[in-house]
Motif scaffolding. Structure first.
Motif, PDB file in Angstrom:
ATOM      1  N   GLY A   1      39.642  31.739 -58.025  1.00  0.00           N
ATOM      2  CA  GLY A   1      40.033  32.894 -57.233  1.00  0.00           C
ATOM      3  C   GLY A   1      39.588  32.802 -55.791  1.00  0.00           C
ATOM      4  N   MET A   2      38.332  32.406 -55.561  1.00  0.00           N
ATOM      5  CA  MET A   2      37.846  32.303 -54.190  1.00  0.00           C
ATOM      6  C   MET A   2      38.487  31.139 -53.450  1.00  0.00           C
ATOM      7  N   ALA A   3      38.721  30.029 -54.148  1.00  0.00           N
ATOM      8  CA  ALA A   3      39.384  28.895 -53.502  1.00  0.00           C
ATOM      9  C   ALA A   3      40.793  29.281 -53.064  1.00  0.00           C
ATOM     10  N   ALA A   4      41.507  30.004 -53.917  1.00  0.00           N
ATOM     11  CA  ALA A   4      42.857  30.443 -53.562  1.00  0.00           C
ATOM     12  C   ALA A   4      42.828  31.400 -52.373  1.00  0.00           C
ATOM     13  N   LEU A   5      41.851  32.293 -52.349  1.00  0.00           N
ATOM     14  CA  LEU A   5      41.749  33.254 -51.253  1.00  0.00           C
ATOM     15  C   LEU A   5      41.511  32.550 -49.920  1.00  0.00           C
ATOM     16  N   VAL A   6      40.548  31.619 -49.891  1.00  0.00           N
ATOM     17  CA  VAL A   6      40.236  30.918 -48.652  1.00  0.00           C
ATOM     18  C   VAL A   6      41.401  30.014 -48.236  1.00  0.00           C
ATOM     19  N   TYR A   7      42.061  29.392 -49.217  1.00  0.00           N
ATOM     20  CA  TYR A   7      43.208  28.545 -48.877  1.00  0.00           C
ATOM     21  C   TYR A   7      44.307  29.365 -48.205  1.00  0.00           C
ATOM     22  N   ALA A   8      44.530  30.572 -48.690  1.00  0.00           N
ATOM     23  CA  ALA A   8      45.541  31.433 -48.076  1.00  0.00           C
ATOM     24  C   ALA A   8      45.174  31.753 -46.635  1.00  0.00           C
ATOM     25  N   ILE A   9      43.893  31.999 -46.393  1.00  0.00           N
ATOM     26  CA  ILE A   9      43.451  32.336 -45.038  1.00  0.00           C
ATOM     27  C   ILE A   9      43.572  31.128 -44.113  1.00  0.00           C
ATOM     28  N   ILE A  10      43.186  29.943 -44.605  1.00  0.00           N
ATOM     29  CA  ILE A  10      43.278  28.735 -43.783  1.00  0.00           C
ATOM     30  C   ILE A  10      44.738  28.405 -43.469  1.00  0.00           C
ATOM     31  N   SER A  11      45.627  28.599 -44.439  1.00  0.00           N
ATOM     32  CA  SER A  11      47.032  28.216 -44.280  1.00  0.00           C
ATOM     33  C   SER A  11      47.821  29.216 -43.445  1.00  0.00           C
ATOM     34  N   GLY A  12      47.322  30.439 -43.311  1.00  0.00           N
ATOM     35  CA  GLY A  12      48.070  31.478 -42.608  1.00  0.00           C
ATOM     36  C   GLY A  12      48.538  31.113 -41.217  1.00  0.00           C
ATOM     37  N   PRO A  13      47.641  30.667 -40.314  1.00  0.00           N
ATOM     38  CA  PRO A  13      48.086  30.362 -38.953  1.00  0.00           C
ATOM     39  C   PRO A  13      49.105  29.229 -38.883  1.00  0.00           C
ATOM     40  N   ALA A  14      48.942  28.201 -39.729  1.00  0.00           N
ATOM     41  CA  ALA A  14      49.829  27.032 -39.659  1.00  0.00           C
ATOM     42  C   ALA A  14      51.194  27.303 -40.281  1.00  0.00           C
ATOM     43  N   HIS A  15      51.226  28.047 -41.381  1.00  0.00           N
ATOM     44  CA  HIS A  15      52.480  28.233 -42.118  1.00  0.00           C
ATOM     45  C   HIS A  15      53.067  29.637 -41.969  1.00  0.00           C
TER      46      HIS A  15
END
Length: 488
Positions: A212-226
């Motif tokens: 759950g936490m890995a998915a949450l952080v991945y979404a935040i990291i990917s937001g600006p690029a995608h």
């Protein structure tokens, strides 16, 4: 062995504290050394900003997902055993990381190191609570927290020296002699303690929290690029919400929960954990960006950048080892000490954001303010969390403290990195400068990067200030309620 300290504590408790702090140092050196190595990794492994963030987050997310399980296992099977096991695993992971040939290999090695780090963080604080009397615990936790800061100060200096003389892999291999020494000392000196009736590890809970936490952080990291509304980001965010919801559901019904949700009914516990998440969110993200500012914008080398970040940690060490922070906390009370500490930290982050572009003087004043605030707030919050949990659950309590701290670290790096990425279009500053074709364009790239850093630091300052106000208010209400019960 007793699960709570005796009238006078363990006879060798101060020596044991030294061994515990040495073990803790292995984890801290790894975190801080990696920050200094960011430019080297960017160049030599062609690492993007997202790669760098995952090198940090792979370790912190695995560790945060396993901390509660590690703490429960330490309570049940023995804290000394888990301490030694953590040192072995962490040393092995450091060896693999030092020999990695790609960003993927390094990220995988960092994730493996997170398993050993989880065992170390939970057992060190749990043992402190077992061997010291309640009166001595605040001072002991203060020293434990000061060693954390000492690792922060030593890591950049040691990392800078290693990078000036060796290749980047040496920053991980330096963990090996420290881990070996700590392992021998722990085997000889640390007393064994456990709760024979301790709950068995909640493996499904660990899996759900990690995913759950890995998915949450991945979404935040990917937001600006995608794009924040892209299918990838929305799907990952939805996975995070569903899995973390399932984690809460499972923990509320399983007979042996990794995290007893009833703890959150204690205002003292809730106030402290609120402060831990937000203080680490602002601190980790801001310092992750500050190391890049010192090297990319101000032009300092790795060793010089390490020297110039040291005043923050040295202020913490001075105030905690001298006992001044513990005295001030006792005089002010935990709520006021935590609130004041986090106000100072927030002011320090604002100073860095506003004044750093003009040179090092503004950064120095900000670092000293952050250090003074952390010296007051961090030990008081850790003691509040551990005091709100039964002594036989000391490992779980340390797991809660470490989990929330590591979650705040990972989320802070991700969110503030995302703020920077939203203001700075290039993959990284070196890439942006390399693509510039004139001096004016290079200056615009540098100014854009600096503006992104300033915005990120201010977001961190707001998070820390909010955490201080919430934590102080909740702890004050808890103490007031306790005093009313005593009078009644």
């Amino acid at each position: 062995m007793p699960t709570s300290p005796g009238l006078h504590g363990h006879p060798q408790r101060w020596i044991v504290l030294g061994v515990i702090c040495l073990a803790q140092l292995t984890v801290l050196l790894d975190n801080t050394v990696l920050n200094v190595a960011i430019p080297s990794l960017t160049r030599e492994l062609d690492a993007s900003t997202a790669d760098i963030q995952w090198m940090i987050n792979a370790y912190s997310l695995v560790q945060s997902g396993l901390l509660l399980t590690a703490g429960s296992a330490a309570d049940r099977y023995g804290r000394k055993k888990m301490l030694i096991a953590g040192l072995v695993l962490f040393g092995t992971g450091s060896l693999i990381a030092g020999l990695a040939q790609s960003t993927g290999q390094l990220i995988a090695a960092r994730a493996g190191m997170g398993v050993g780090g989880a065992l170390l963080i939970t057992t060190t604080l749990a043992v402190v609570m077992q061997i010291f009397t309640p009166e001595e615990q605040p001072r002991a936790i203060g020293i434990w927290a000061a060693v954390n800061a000492l690792g922060f100060a030593t890591g950049p200096l040691l990392g800078g020296f290693m990078l000036n003389h060796f290749w980047w892999g040496a920053i991980f291999l330096i963990n090996l002699p420290v881990a070996a020494l700590a392992m021998v000392a722990a085997a000889a000196l640390v007393p064994e303690s456990k709760n024979p009736r301790g709950d068995r590890p909640d493996l499904l809970g660990a899996l759900l929290s990690t995913v759950g936490m890995a998915a949450l952080v991945y979404a935040i990291i990917s937001g600006p690029a995608h794009g924040w509304t892209s299918g990838r980001v929305l799907l990952t965010a939805a996975v995070a919400v569903v899995v973390l919801g399932a984690f809460a559901y499972w923990e509320n019904r399983v007979p042996y929960p990794m995290l007893d949700l009833d703890f959150f009914r204690d205002r003292r516990f809730t106030g402290a954990v609120t402060g831990v998440v937000l203080i680490t969110f602002g601190m980790a993200g801001s310092l992750f960006l500050l190391t890049q500012h010192l090297q990319f914008v101000l032009g300092y080398g790795p060793l010089e950048a390490g020297v110039r970040t040291a005043p923050l940690a040295l202020a913490i060490v001075a105030l905690n080892f001298s006992g001044l922070a513990a005295k001030w906390t006792a005089r002010l009370g935990a709520p006021l000490a935590i609130g004041l500490g986090m106000v100072l930290m927030s002011a320090g982050l604002v100073s860095i954001a506003v004044l750093a572009a003009g040179g090092y003087a503004g950064t120095l004043s900000g670092l000293v303010l952050i250090g003074a605030g952390a010296a007051l707030a961090n030990p008081a919050m850790a003691h509040a969390i551990m005091s709100a949990i039964p002594p036989e659950k000391a490992g779980v309590g340390a797991g809660v403290n470490g989990t929330l701290g590591e979650f705040g670290n990972g989320l802070g790096v991700a969110v503030l990195g995302a703020v920077l990425s939203s203001r700075f279009a290039a993959v990284s500053l070196p890439v942006g400068l390399a693509a510039a074709t004139s001096a004016e364009e290079k200056q615009r790239v540098t100014d854009s990067f600096s503006a992104g850093l300033e915005a990120s630091q201010l977001v961190g300052a707001v998070a820390v200030l909010t955490g201080g106000l919430l934590a102080a208010a909740l702890l004050w209400r808890a103490e007031r309620a306790d005093s009313e019960l005593v009078v009644a």
